[in-house]
Design an enzyme around this catalytic site. Structure first.
Site, mmCIF file in Angstrom:
data_model
loop_
_atom_site.group_PDB
_atom_site.id
_atom_site.type_symbol
_atom_site.label_atom_id
_atom_site.label_comp_id
_atom_site.label_asym_id
_atom_site.label_seq_id
_atom_site.Cartn_x
_atom_site.Cartn_y
_atom_site.Cartn_z
ATOM 1 N N HIS A 30 0.915 -1.061 0.091
ATOM 2 C CA HIS A 30 0.010 0.179 -0.104
ATOM 3 C C HIS A 30 0.687 1.393 -0.014
ATOM 4 O O HIS A 30 0.571 2.136 -0.793
ATOM 5 C CB HIS A 30 -0.986 0.061 1.235
ATOM 6 C CG HIS A 30 -1.927 -1.073 1.394
ATOM 7 N ND1 HIS A 30 -1.983 -1.589 2.441
ATOM 8 C CD2 HIS A 30 -2.846 -1.339 0.573
ATOM 9 C CE1 HIS A 30 -3.158 -2.842 2.288
ATOM 10 N NE2 HIS A 30 -3.636 -2.324 1.244
ATOM 11 N N ARG A 103 -1.673 -6.465 -7.987
ATOM 12 C CA ARG A 103 -0.644 -7.111 -7.611
ATOM 13 C C ARG A 103 -0.777 -8.550 -8.729
ATOM 14 O O ARG A 103 0.653 -8.861 -9.080
ATOM 15 C CB ARG A 103 -1.171 -8.027 -6.032
ATOM 16 C CG ARG A 103 -0.787 -6.845 -5.236
ATOM 17 C CD ARG A 103 -1.445 -7.405 -3.838
ATOM 18 N NE ARG A 103 -2.765 -7.806 -3.875
ATOM 19 C CZ ARG A 103 -3.614 -8.452 -2.912
ATOM 20 N NH1 ARG A 103 -2.966 -8.316 -1.626
ATOM 21 N NH2 ARG A 103 -4.848 -8.441 -2.924
#
Ligand code: PNS
Length: 172
Positions: A30, A103
């Site tokens: 993040h 991801r």
């Protein structure tokens, strides 16, 4: 001609992006996305979802505090929280983009669905995807919590202030 009105680099258009998420807790993945999002936007709002259905590990205030601590050096990054529809929040904040990280292929399906639904509801808000750095592509908040609950060390996967608070929670 460089410096002229028509020079795209001189455009008055500002990119105000919302980076929404649960951030329970914030991971290095993040944080990497926040850094990269801040580089490509004029103002980045990290927006923590207030989800009353979920039983979170950290309160909204704790999560906001940790994110604030690790983004203190980024002047264009703001931390906020929201409830209700993300597109309504984006509209209230005059944001023209939603930032999300991808991801792996497994993220793609859900993210595509959310982006398409959000576009139907508010076409003015563009969803922008950034690819997670490969060294963080396997980290998720859910796995972090599981490792901590089972007594593992997560200090390589989350920022120090998060790791500290996770340790404090797990000894209770
Ligand atoms: O970190 P997460 O849990 O993957 O974030 C998910 C989030 C907050 C982006 C998503 O759940 C969301 O936008 N919730 C707000 C409610 C909403 O707008 N739902 C419709 C999305 S299509």
């Amino acid at each position: 001609m460089a410096g002229s009105q028509s020079d795209p680099a001189n455009s008055e258009r500002r990119l105000v992006a919302v980076y929404p998420g649960s951030f329970d807790p914030l991971t290095n993945g993040h944080l990497d996305l926040i850094h990269r999002g801040a580089r490509v936007s004029d103002h980045l709002i990290v927006a923590i979802l207030r989800n009353t259905n979920k039983q979170p590990l950290f309160s909204i205030e704790e999560r906001a505090e940790m994110i604030r601590e690790v983004t203190a050096s980024l002047p264009t990054v703001e931390i906020d929280s929201f409830e209700g529809l993300l597109v309504d929040y984006a509209a209230r904040r005059n944001a023209n983009a939603i930032l999300r990280g991808i991801r792996a292929i497994s993220d793609y399906e859900t993210e595509l669905q959310m982006a398409l639904l959000n576009r139907r509801m508010r076409p003015e808000t563009e969803t922008i995807f950034l690819m997670a750095a490969e060294e963080y592509s396997f980290i998720s908040s859910r796995m972090i919590k599981e490792i901590v609950m089972l007594g593992g060390d997560v200090s390589r996967f989350v920022p120090e202030p998060v790791s500290r608070r996770l340790r404090a929670k797990s000894v209770r």
